[in-house]
Write a protein that holds these residues in place. Structure first.
Motif, mmCIF file in Angstrom:
data_model
loop_
_atom_site.group_PDB
_atom_site.id
_atom_site.type_symbol
_atom_site.label_atom_id
_atom_site.label_comp_id
_atom_site.label_asym_id
_atom_site.label_seq_id
_atom_site.Cartn_x
_atom_site.Cartn_y
_atom_site.Cartn_z
ATOM 1 N N THR A 133 48.013 46.314 34.424
ATOM 2 C CA THR A 133 48.105 45.494 33.216
ATOM 3 C C THR A 133 46.825 45.600 32.397
ATOM 4 O O THR A 133 46.867 45.745 31.174
ATOM 5 N N LEU A 134 45.676 45.539 33.070
ATOM 6 C CA LEU A 134 44.399 45.653 32.379
ATOM 7 C C LEU A 134 44.263 47.026 31.726
ATOM 8 O O LEU A 134 43.849 47.139 30.572
ATOM 9 N N ALA A 135 44.629 48.065 32.458
ATOM 10 C CA ALA A 135 44.540 49.423 31.922
ATOM 11 C C ALA A 135 45.428 49.586 30.687
ATOM 12 O O ALA A 135 45.005 50.159 29.683
ATOM 13 N N THR A 179 31.152 45.306 43.499
ATOM 14 C CA THR A 179 32.177 45.579 42.494
ATOM 15 C C THR A 179 31.675 45.149 41.128
ATOM 16 O O THR A 179 30.630 44.499 41.017
ATOM 17 N N SER A 180 32.410 45.508 40.126
ATOM 18 C CA SER A 180 32.061 45.169 38.748
ATOM 19 C C SER A 180 32.618 43.783 38.398
ATOM 20 O O SER A 180 33.669 43.386 38.911
ATOM 21 N N PRO A 181 31.953 43.053 37.505
ATOM 22 C CA PRO A 181 32.513 41.780 37.030
ATOM 23 C C PRO A 181 33.883 41.940 36.387
ATOM 24 O O PRO A 181 34.641 40.985 36.292
ATOM 25 N N ILE A 182 34.210 43.159 35.977
ATOM 26 C CA ILE A 182 35.525 43.401 35.382
ATOM 27 C C ILE A 182 36.635 43.007 36.358
ATOM 28 O O ILE A 182 37.656 42.437 35.955
ATOM 29 N N GLU A 183 36.446 43.294 37.640
ATOM 30 C CA GLU A 183 37.471 42.944 38.627
ATOM 31 C C GLU A 183 37.667 41.436 38.687
ATOM 32 O O GLU A 183 38.791 40.935 38.731
ATOM 33 N N TYR A 184 36.566 40.698 38.687
ATOM 34 C CA TYR A 184 36.655 39.233 38.729
ATOM 35 C C TYR A 184 37.420 38.704 37.515
ATOM 36 O O TYR A 184 38.346 37.903 37.655
ATOM 37 N N TYR A 185 37.017 39.128 36.328
ATOM 38 C CA TYR A 185 37.667 38.635 35.115
ATOM 39 C C TYR A 185 39.129 39.062 35.039
ATOM 40 O O TYR A 185 39.963 38.337 34.510
ATOM 41 N N MET A 186 39.442 40.220 35.582
ATOM 42 C CA MET A 186 40.825 40.683 35.601
ATOM 43 C C MET A 186 41.697 39.674 36.359
ATOM 44 O O MET A 186 42.744 39.244 35.873
ATOM 45 N N GLN A 198 41.046 54.795 35.838
ATOM 46 C CA GLN A 198 39.817 54.575 35.105
ATOM 47 C C GLN A 198 39.319 53.138 35.266
ATOM 48 O O GLN A 198 38.120 52.897 35.368
ATOM 49 N N VAL A 199 40.239 52.201 35.301
ATOM 50 C CA VAL A 199 39.866 50.800 35.516
ATOM 51 C C VAL A 199 39.377 50.621 36.949
ATOM 52 O O VAL A 199 38.315 50.026 37.184
ATOM 53 N N LYS A 200 40.116 51.146 37.909
ATOM 54 C CA LYS A 200 39.752 50.973 39.319
ATOM 55 C C LYS A 200 38.416 51.655 39.658
ATOM 56 O O LYS A 200 37.721 51.219 40.562
ATOM 57 N N ARG A 201 38.064 52.681 38.888
ATOM 58 C CA ARG A 201 36.789 53.375 39.111
ATOM 59 C C ARG A 201 35.630 52.397 38.939
ATOM 60 O O ARG A 201 34.614 52.500 39.632
ATOM 61 N N HIS A 202 35.772 51.422 38.055
ATOM 62 C CA HIS A 202 34.703 50.452 37.807
ATOM 63 C C HIS A 202 34.560 49.444 38.949
ATOM 64 O O HIS A 202 33.565 48.732 39.014
ATOM 65 N N PHE A 203 35.525 49.383 39.836
ATOM 66 C CA PHE A 203 35.429 48.463 40.969
ATOM 67 C C PHE A 203 34.510 49.011 42.056
ATOM 68 O O PHE A 203 34.173 48.298 43.001
ATOM 69 N N ASN A 204 34.124 50.273 41.967
ATOM 70 C CA ASN A 204 33.221 50.887 42.938
ATOM 71 C C ASN A 204 31.973 51.394 42.214
ATOM 72 O O ASN A 204 31.832 52.588 41.955
ATOM 73 N N PRO A 205 31.067 50.481 41.863
ATOM 74 C CA PRO A 205 29.880 50.900 41.110
ATOM 75 C C PRO A 205 29.014 51.868 41.923
ATOM 76 O O PRO A 205 28.977 51.789 43.149
ATOM 77 N N PRO A 206 28.305 52.755 41.234
ATOM 78 C CA PRO A 206 27.513 53.769 41.927
ATOM 79 C C PRO A 206 26.215 53.250 42.535
ATOM 80 O O PRO A 206 25.539 53.985 43.224
#
Length: 81
Positions: free
Chosen positions: A61-63, A45-52, A72-80
């Protein structure tokens, strides 16, 4: 004879319940942050999820704060990678 009908009084018990619920919410976010940190270390996952979760947010809320859609936010939780 005095009647208490229609009167609301806040008791100490109500404050205790609020405090318990608040602690449960905080513990839930802390647990989600720990799980997200583990997934970040494993590149799942992306560090964005952790910081969220560290900032006590959910994807919606983040979105809203970023002016994005939740997907769009959740898309970053599944990096390619």
């Amino acid at each position: 004879m005095s009647s208490m009908i229609g009167q609301y009084t806040r008791t100490t018990r109500a404050l205790e319940v609020e405090e318990i619920v608040l602690h449960q919410v905080i513990e839930d976010f802390e647990e989600k942050a720990r799980q997200a940190a583990f997934r970040v270390r494993n590149n799942n996952t992306s560090p964005i999820e952790y910081y969220m979760y560290k900032k006590w947010m959910d994807p919606l809320t983040l979105a809203q704060g970023m002016g994005l859609y939740r997907w769009q936010v959740k898309r970053h939780f599944n990096p390619p990678f």
